[in-house]
Design a protein around this motif. Structure first.
Motif, PDB file in Angstrom:
ATOM      1  N   GLY A 123      -9.228   2.135   5.153  1.00  0.00           N
ATOM      2  CA  GLY A 123      -8.496   2.763   6.243  1.00  0.00           C
ATOM      3  C   GLY A 123      -9.384   3.567   7.172  1.00  0.00           C
ATOM      4  N   PRO A 124      -8.798   4.160   8.206  1.00  0.00           N
ATOM      5  CA  PRO A 124      -9.587   4.871   9.225  1.00  0.00           C
ATOM      6  C   PRO A 124     -10.344   6.074   8.694  1.00  0.00           C
ATOM      7  CG  PRO A 124      -7.229   5.262   9.505  1.00  0.00           C
ATOM      8  CD  PRO A 124      -7.368   4.172   8.498  1.00  0.00           C
ATOM      9  N   VAL A 169     -15.403   2.810   3.782  1.00  0.00           N
ATOM     10  CA  VAL A 169     -15.596   1.446   4.299  1.00  0.00           C
ATOM     11  C   VAL A 169     -15.024   1.328   5.702  1.00  0.00           C
ATOM     12  CG1 VAL A 169     -15.127  -1.003   3.901  1.00  0.00           C
ATOM     13  CG2 VAL A 169     -15.529   0.516   1.960  1.00  0.00           C
ATOM     14  N   GLY A 170     -13.857   1.950   5.919  1.00  0.00           N
ATOM     15  CA  GLY A 170     -13.250   1.918   7.244  1.00  0.00           C
ATOM     16  C   GLY A 170     -14.129   2.554   8.304  1.00  0.00           C
ATOM     17  N   ALA A 171     -14.816   3.632   7.933  1.00  0.00           N
ATOM     18  CA  ALA A 171     -15.724   4.289   8.879  1.00  0.00           C
ATOM     19  C   ALA A 171     -16.871   3.360   9.261  1.00  0.00           C
ATOM     20  CB  ALA A 171     -16.260   5.578   8.268  1.00  0.00           C
ATOM     21  N   VAL A 172     -17.388   2.615   8.271  1.00  0.00           N
ATOM     22  CA  VAL A 172     -18.490   1.693   8.540  1.00  0.00           C
ATOM     23  C   VAL A 172     -18.032   0.534   9.419  1.00  0.00           C
ATOM     24  CG1 VAL A 172     -20.105   0.066   7.484  1.00  0.00           C
ATOM     25  CG2 VAL A 172     -19.718   2.290   6.425  1.00  0.00           C
ATOM     26  N   THR A 173     -16.895  -0.062   9.095  1.00  0.00           N
ATOM     27  CA  THR A 173     -16.414  -1.207   9.883  1.00  0.00           C
ATOM     28  C   THR A 173     -16.094  -0.799  11.321  1.00  0.00           C
ATOM     29  OG1 THR A 173     -14.149  -0.832   9.074  1.00  0.00           O
ATOM     30  CG2 THR A 173     -15.519  -2.421   7.873  1.00  0.00           C
ATOM     31  N   GLN A 174     -15.593   0.418  11.487  1.00  0.00           N
ATOM     32  CA  GLN A 174     -15.313   0.885  12.849  1.00  0.00           C
ATOM     33  C   GLN A 174     -16.605   1.128  13.617  1.00  0.00           C
ATOM     34  OE1 GLN A 174     -11.496   3.501  13.376  1.00  0.00           O
ATOM     35  NE2 GLN A 174     -12.363   4.042  11.381  1.00  0.00           N
ATOM     36  N   SER A 175     -17.605   1.697  12.959  1.00  0.00           N
ATOM     37  CA  SER A 175     -18.876   1.955  13.636  1.00  0.00           C
ATOM     38  C   SER A 175     -19.595   0.665  14.007  1.00  0.00           C
ATOM     39  CB  SER A 175     -19.782   2.814  12.745  1.00  0.00           C
ATOM     40  OG  SER A 175     -20.143   2.110  11.563  1.00  0.00           O
ATOM     41  N   LEU A 176     -19.342  -0.389  13.246  1.00  0.00           N
ATOM     42  CA  LEU A 176     -19.957  -1.686  13.531  1.00  0.00           C
ATOM     43  C   LEU A 176     -19.168  -2.482  14.563  1.00  0.00           C
ATOM     44  CD1 LEU A 176     -20.989  -2.834   9.928  1.00  0.00           C
ATOM     45  CD2 LEU A 176     -22.474  -1.934  11.727  1.00  0.00           C
ATOM     46  N   ILE A 228     -16.218  -3.753  14.054  1.00  0.00           N
ATOM     47  CA  ILE A 228     -15.378  -4.757  13.400  1.00  0.00           C
ATOM     48  C   ILE A 228     -13.913  -4.355  13.452  1.00  0.00           C
ATOM     49  CG2 ILE A 228     -14.920  -5.936  11.211  1.00  0.00           C
ATOM     50  CD1 ILE A 228     -17.859  -5.535  10.505  1.00  0.00           C
ATOM     51  N   GLY A 229     -13.675  -3.048  13.458  1.00  0.00           N
ATOM     52  CA  GLY A 229     -12.311  -2.545  13.422  1.00  0.00           C
ATOM     53  C   GLY A 229     -11.863  -2.292  12.001  1.00  0.00           C
ATOM     54  N   LEU A 230     -10.598  -2.026  11.821  1.00  0.00           N
ATOM     55  CA  LEU A 230     -10.053  -1.746  10.496  1.00  0.00           C
ATOM     56  C   LEU A 230      -9.592  -3.035   9.822  1.00  0.00           C
ATOM     57  CD1 LEU A 230      -7.996   1.482  11.323  1.00  0.00           C
ATOM     58  CD2 LEU A 230     -10.203   1.340  10.145  1.00  0.00           C
ATOM     59  N   LEU A 231      -9.796  -3.106   8.526  1.00  0.00           N
ATOM     60  CA  LEU A 231      -9.469  -4.313   7.778  1.00  0.00           C
ATOM     61  C   LEU A 231      -8.054  -4.357   7.205  1.00  0.00           C
ATOM     62  CD1 LEU A 231     -12.813  -4.940   5.835  1.00  0.00           C
ATOM     63  CD2 LEU A 231     -12.044  -5.927   8.000  1.00  0.00           C
ATOM     64  N   PRO A 232      -7.427  -3.209   6.900  1.00  0.00           N
ATOM     65  CA  PRO A 232      -6.067  -3.298   6.369  1.00  0.00           C
ATOM     66  C   PRO A 232      -5.117  -4.040   7.304  1.00  0.00           C
ATOM     67  CG  PRO A 232      -6.930  -1.103   5.986  1.00  0.00           C
ATOM     68  CD  PRO A 232      -7.916  -1.810   6.880  1.00  0.00           C
ATOM     69  N   PHE A 233      -4.217  -4.813   6.714  1.00  0.00           N
ATOM     70  CA  PHE A 233      -3.202  -5.580   7.433  1.00  0.00           C
ATOM     71  C   PHE A 233      -3.814  -6.650   8.340  1.00  0.00           C
ATOM     72  CE2 PHE A 233      -1.620  -1.204   6.770  1.00  0.00           C
ATOM     73  CZ  PHE A 233      -0.725  -1.497   5.757  1.00  0.00           C
ATOM     74  N   THR A 234      -4.977  -7.163   7.888  1.00  0.00           N
ATOM     75  CA  THR A 234      -5.608  -8.308   8.529  1.00  0.00           C
ATOM     76  C   THR A 234      -5.959  -9.323   7.439  1.00  0.00           C
ATOM     77  OG1 THR A 234      -7.891  -7.499   8.335  1.00  0.00           O
ATOM     78  CG2 THR A 234      -6.639  -6.815  10.291  1.00  0.00           C
ATOM     79  N   SER A 240      -8.876 -10.596   6.938  1.00  0.00           N
ATOM     80  CA  SER A 240     -10.157 -10.185   6.346  1.00  0.00           C
ATOM     81  C   SER A 240      -9.955  -9.142   5.265  1.00  0.00           C
ATOM     82  CB  SER A 240     -11.091  -9.646   7.438  1.00  0.00           C
ATOM     83  OG  SER A 240     -11.384 -10.648   8.392  1.00  0.00           O
ATOM     84  N   GLY A 241      -9.063  -8.179   5.531  1.00  0.00           N
ATOM     85  CA  GLY A 241      -8.765  -7.176   4.520  1.00  0.00           C
ATOM     86  C   GLY A 241      -8.109  -7.798   3.299  1.00  0.00           C
ATOM     87  N   LEU A 242      -7.247  -8.769   3.539  1.00  0.00           N
ATOM     88  CA  LEU A 242      -6.593  -9.494   2.448  1.00  0.00           C
ATOM     89  C   LEU A 242      -7.632 -10.224   1.599  1.00  0.00           C
ATOM     90  CD1 LEU A 242      -3.589  -9.807   1.708  1.00  0.00           C
ATOM     91  CD2 LEU A 242      -3.606 -11.995   2.911  1.00  0.00           C
ATOM     92  N   LEU A 243      -8.633 -10.779   2.260  1.00  0.00           N
ATOM     93  CA  LEU A 243      -9.702 -11.494   1.555  1.00  0.00           C
ATOM     94  C   LEU A 243     -10.522 -10.535   0.691  1.00  0.00           C
ATOM     95  CD1 LEU A 243     -11.170 -14.188   1.142  1.00  0.00           C
ATOM     96  CD2 LEU A 243     -12.543 -13.658   3.165  1.00  0.00           C
ATOM     97  N   VAL A 244     -10.840  -9.367   1.225  1.00  0.00           N
ATOM     98  CA  VAL A 244     -11.581  -8.366   0.453  1.00  0.00           C
ATOM     99  C   VAL A 244     -10.794  -7.958  -0.788  1.00  0.00           C
ATOM    100  CG1 VAL A 244     -12.467  -6.003   0.471  1.00  0.00           C
ATOM    101  CG2 VAL A 244     -12.869  -7.481   2.434  1.00  0.00           C
ATOM    102  N   GLY A 245      -9.512  -7.672  -0.609  1.00  0.00           N
ATOM    103  CA  GLY A 245      -8.678  -7.288  -1.736  1.00  0.00           C
ATOM    104  C   GLY A 245      -8.566  -8.387  -2.777  1.00  0.00           C
TER     105      GLY A 245
END
Length: 228
Positions: free
Chosen positions: A72-73, A77-84, A86-92, A94-99
């Motif tokens: 999440g924000p 991990v959410g902080a890293v994806t946002q800085s890169l 990529i945006g946030l992964l939950p409810f996508t 990609s996030g489903l794949l990680v889980g």
């Protein structure tokens, strides 16, 4: 009235896509991990083994909740994806794949680990006497001998991902064509009192599960243990 609606087919396709990608990623990630667990005498081996097995005993909603927090924000991990960017992964997807990868991790690691352990040391020692490097011995001896373990790991990883519900709902929600898989589609049909549609999807899952168990039992006859 057709047995499956357009949304059912979308959920089936998304489930197959998620399961296939999860299986490929798990086999790539878990092969070196399982080899290390099978060969290492490190004091960290028990700790790593327990962490790998943790998804087997944790309630899926607990795992999904902490993944949601981490991705999440305000999570690391959410902080890293946002800085890169990529945006946030939950409810996508990609996030489903990680889980899915994390949740199905033990179903890939354990069969591979047991397959590597069942090889023993003699084939590798014989390869060493022929001046094969450890890497050569791994690819030319260990991997071919562990083939049944890879088959079992692939079957279990794929099937376990197909049957996910708690983690999927927590990290992916139930978004049509993005995160809605078979399990959440069945849940939606039941909530809407559409029992006929829920029945056909559920019957398909029962048949699929039977075929998976049959395949695992056949692989087990080749000497690969599934449960430690």
């Amino acid at each position: 009235m057709p047995l499956f609606s357009a949304s059912d087919f979308d959920a089936i396709w998304l489930t197959l896509k998620l399961s296939a990608l999860t299986t490929v990623i798990l086999l790539l990630l878990c092969t070196p991990l399982a080899w290390w667990l099978a060969q290492s005498r490190s004091r960290w081996r028990a700790v790593v083994g327990a962490l790998v097995t943790l998804p087997l005993v944790l309630p899926p909603t607990v795992l999904g909740f902490y993944l949601l927090v981490a991705l999440g924000p305000h999570g690391p991990v959410g902080a890293v994806t946002q800085s890169l960017g990529i945006g946030l992964l939950p409810f996508t997807f990609s996030g489903l794949l990680v889980g899915s990868v994390i949740y199905s991790l033990p179903f890939a690691v354990q069969p591979l680990q047991h397959a590597f352990e069942s090889i023993g040391t003699r084939p590798l020692e014989a390869a060493a006497t022929l001046r094969a490097s450890p890497l050569d011995a791994f690819f030319s001896v260990a991997l071919p001998l562990a083939r049944p373990g890879f088959i079992t790991a692939g079957i279990l990883s794929f099937a376990h991902t197909v049957g996910e519900f708690g983690v999927v709902l927590m990290i992916g929600g139930n978004i049509p064509e993005q995160t809605r898989v078979i399990s959440t589609q069945i849940y939606g049909h039941v909530e809407a009192l559409e029992y006929a549609q829920a029945h056909w999807l559920s019957a398909g899952m029962v048949l699929f599960s039977f075929v998976v168990l049959l395949g695992v039992n056949l692989a087990g006859r080749r000497g690969v243990r599934v449960i430690p």
